[in-house]
Design a protein around this motif. Structure first.
Motif, PDB file in Angstrom:
ATOM      1  N   UNK A  46       0.834  -1.199   0.000  1.00  0.00           N
ATOM      2  CA  UNK A  46       0.000   0.000   0.000  1.00  0.00           C
ATOM      3  C   UNK A  46       0.871   1.253   0.000  1.00  0.00           C
ATOM      4  N   UNK A  47       1.856   1.268   0.874  1.00  0.00           N
ATOM      5  CA  UNK A  47       2.741   2.424   1.004  1.00  0.00           C
ATOM      6  C   UNK A  47       3.577   2.650  -0.256  1.00  0.00           C
ATOM      7  N   UNK A  48       4.194   1.584  -0.758  1.00  0.00           N
ATOM      8  CA  UNK A  48       5.067   1.710  -1.931  1.00  0.00           C
ATOM      9  C   UNK A  48       4.271   2.124  -3.167  1.00  0.00           C
ATOM     10  N   UNK A  49       3.128   1.471  -3.410  1.00  0.00           N
ATOM     11  CA  UNK A  49       2.342   1.814  -4.602  1.00  0.00           C
ATOM     12  C   UNK A  49       1.771   3.227  -4.483  1.00  0.00           C
ATOM     13  N   UNK A  50       1.369   3.620  -3.289  1.00  0.00           N
ATOM     14  CA  UNK A  50       0.881   5.000  -3.100  1.00  0.00           C
ATOM     15  C   UNK A  50       1.952   6.004  -3.491  1.00  0.00           C
ATOM     16  N   UNK A  51       3.172   5.777  -3.018  1.00  0.00           N
ATOM     17  CA  UNK A  51       4.275   6.689  -3.340  1.00  0.00           C
ATOM     18  C   UNK A  51       4.524   6.733  -4.851  1.00  0.00           C
ATOM     19  N   UNK A  52       4.488   5.570  -5.480  1.00  0.00           N
ATOM     20  CA  UNK A  52       4.728   5.513  -6.928  1.00  0.00           C
ATOM     21  C   UNK A  52       3.635   6.236  -7.708  1.00  0.00           C
ATOM     22  N   UNK A  53       2.397   6.114  -7.269  1.00  0.00           N
ATOM     23  CA  UNK A  53       1.288   6.798  -7.942  1.00  0.00           C
ATOM     24  C   UNK A  53       1.332   8.305  -7.691  1.00  0.00           C
ATOM     25  N   UNK A  54       1.624   8.691  -6.456  1.00  0.00           N
ATOM     26  CA  UNK A  54       1.721  10.125  -6.139  1.00  0.00           C
ATOM     27  C   UNK A  54       2.864  10.777  -6.900  1.00  0.00           C
ATOM     28  N   UNK A  55       3.949  10.044  -7.129  1.00  0.00           N
ATOM     29  CA  UNK A  55       5.076  10.571  -7.906  1.00  0.00           C
ATOM     30  C   UNK A  55       4.668  10.829  -9.355  1.00  0.00           C
ATOM     31  N   UNK A  56       3.567  10.204  -9.771  1.00  0.00           N
ATOM     32  CA  UNK A  56       3.035  10.398 -11.122  1.00  0.00           C
ATOM     33  C   UNK A  56       1.836  11.346 -11.117  1.00  0.00           C
ATOM     34  N   UNK A  83     -11.297  -3.293 -14.853  1.00  0.00           N
ATOM     35  CA  UNK A  83     -10.159  -4.061 -15.332  1.00  0.00           C
ATOM     36  C   UNK A  83      -9.611  -4.918 -14.205  1.00  0.00           C
ATOM     37  N   UNK A  84      -8.610  -5.715 -14.525  1.00  0.00           N
ATOM     38  CA  UNK A  84      -8.040  -6.701 -13.612  1.00  0.00           C
ATOM     39  C   UNK A  84      -6.536  -6.715 -13.855  1.00  0.00           C
ATOM     40  N   UNK A  85      -5.722  -6.503 -12.802  1.00  0.00           N
ATOM     41  CA  UNK A  85      -4.268  -6.458 -12.940  1.00  0.00           C
ATOM     42  C   UNK A  85      -3.645  -7.351 -11.876  1.00  0.00           C
ATOM     43  N   UNK A  86      -2.705  -8.183 -12.291  1.00  0.00           N
ATOM     44  CA  UNK A  86      -2.031  -9.057 -11.334  1.00  0.00           C
ATOM     45  C   UNK A  86      -0.779  -8.397 -10.767  1.00  0.00           C
ATOM     46  N   UNK A 112       3.638   1.070 -15.534  1.00  0.00           N
ATOM     47  CA  UNK A 112       3.234   1.694 -16.802  1.00  0.00           C
ATOM     48  C   UNK A 112       1.890   1.139 -17.275  1.00  0.00           C
ATOM     49  N   UNK A 113       1.720  -0.162 -17.155  1.00  0.00           N
ATOM     50  CA  UNK A 113       0.438  -0.781 -17.518  1.00  0.00           C
ATOM     51  C   UNK A 113      -0.661  -0.263 -16.592  1.00  0.00           C
ATOM     52  N   UNK A 145      -1.779   3.243 -17.484  1.00  0.00           N
ATOM     53  CA  UNK A 145      -2.645   3.256 -18.669  1.00  0.00           C
ATOM     54  C   UNK A 145      -4.069   2.858 -18.286  1.00  0.00           C
ATOM     55  N   UNK A 146      -4.189   1.838 -17.444  1.00  0.00           N
ATOM     56  CA  UNK A 146      -5.510   1.366 -17.031  1.00  0.00           C
ATOM     57  C   UNK A 146      -6.213   2.421 -16.161  1.00  0.00           C
ATOM     58  N   UNK A 147      -5.450   3.095 -15.313  1.00  0.00           N
ATOM     59  CA  UNK A 147      -6.026   4.173 -14.492  1.00  0.00           C
ATOM     60  C   UNK A 147      -6.512   5.303 -15.395  1.00  0.00           C
ATOM     61  N   UNK A 148      -5.715   5.664 -16.402  1.00  0.00           N
ATOM     62  CA  UNK A 148      -6.108   6.723 -17.332  1.00  0.00           C
ATOM     63  C   UNK A 148      -7.398   6.352 -18.064  1.00  0.00           C
ATOM     64  N   UNK A 149      -7.468   5.107 -18.548  1.00  0.00           N
ATOM     65  CA  UNK A 149      -8.675   4.657 -19.248  1.00  0.00           C
ATOM     66  C   UNK A 149      -9.892   4.705 -18.318  1.00  0.00           C
ATOM     67  N   UNK A 150      -9.723   4.235 -17.083  1.00  0.00           N
ATOM     68  CA  UNK A 150     -10.830   4.218 -16.126  1.00  0.00           C
ATOM     69  C   UNK A 150     -11.260   5.638 -15.777  1.00  0.00           C
ATOM     70  N   UNK A 151     -10.295   6.539 -15.623  1.00  0.00           N
ATOM     71  CA  UNK A 151     -10.628   7.932 -15.302  1.00  0.00           C
ATOM     72  C   UNK A 151     -11.413   8.578 -16.440  1.00  0.00           C
ATOM     73  N   UNK A 152     -10.982   8.339 -17.661  1.00  0.00           N
ATOM     74  CA  UNK A 152     -11.696   8.904 -18.807  1.00  0.00           C
ATOM     75  C   UNK A 152     -13.130   8.387 -18.856  1.00  0.00           C
TER      76      UNK A 152
END
Length: 146
Positions: free
Chosen positions: A19-29, A103-106, A112-113, A116-123
């Motif tokens: 949770x912490x690592x992915x949050x940081x990576x997303x916030x950095x973007x 969508x579904x992501x493993x 990067x994938x 892209x999926x977040x961008x598609x979902x946001x749109x």
């Protein structure tokens, strides 16, 4: 995600390090990330605040991802949900999609994938909300006797 508005993401996972690592990576973007460590907490947060996308772990103790997905979609059908899992099966992914997941992501997640999926979902979320607003405006205009 180049526009001036940050994408609002709720990240739901019982693994706090992930949770912490992915949050940081997303916030950095340049995403605005909120966190929940379980399904019950996620449902409460979504009831209080609007998100463009919910990233939801499938396998959690207590209320699992599929049950959380059902509850969120029941009260907030316009919410876009991407399922994340390290324990995924094609069957679980298909079930999540039938229940309304975008969508579904493993895991491990390719950032990067995922972006892209977040961008598609946001749109898609933006389009749904615009249509909802248009319908509400039409309803108001029809109710007025101008």
């Amino acid at each position: 995600m180049e526009d001036g508005l940050k994408t609002r993401v709720l990240l739901v996972d019982d693994e706090e390090d992930f949770l912490s690592v992915l949050s940081e990576r997303l916030e950095a973007r340049n995403l605005k990330v909120s966190q929940a460590t379980g399904g019950e907490q996620a449902v409460e947060i979504v009831d209080q605040k609007d998100f463009d996308v919910v990233l939801l772990d499938l396998s959690m103790p207590g209320m699992d991802g599929l049950e959380t997905l059902k509850k969120i979609k029941a009260d907030h059908p316009e919410t876009e949900i991407i399922i994340l899992t390290g324990h995924g099966t094609v069957q679980a992914g298909v079930e999540a999609m039938k229940l309304g997941a975008e969508d579904f992501v493993e895991k491990p997640v390719d950032i990067h994938v995922l972006m892209e999926k977040i961008q598609d979902a946001r749109e898609k979320h933006v389009l749904v909300m615009q249509e909802k607003s248009r319908e509400e405006i039409e309803k108001i205009l029809k109710s007025k006797s101008w």
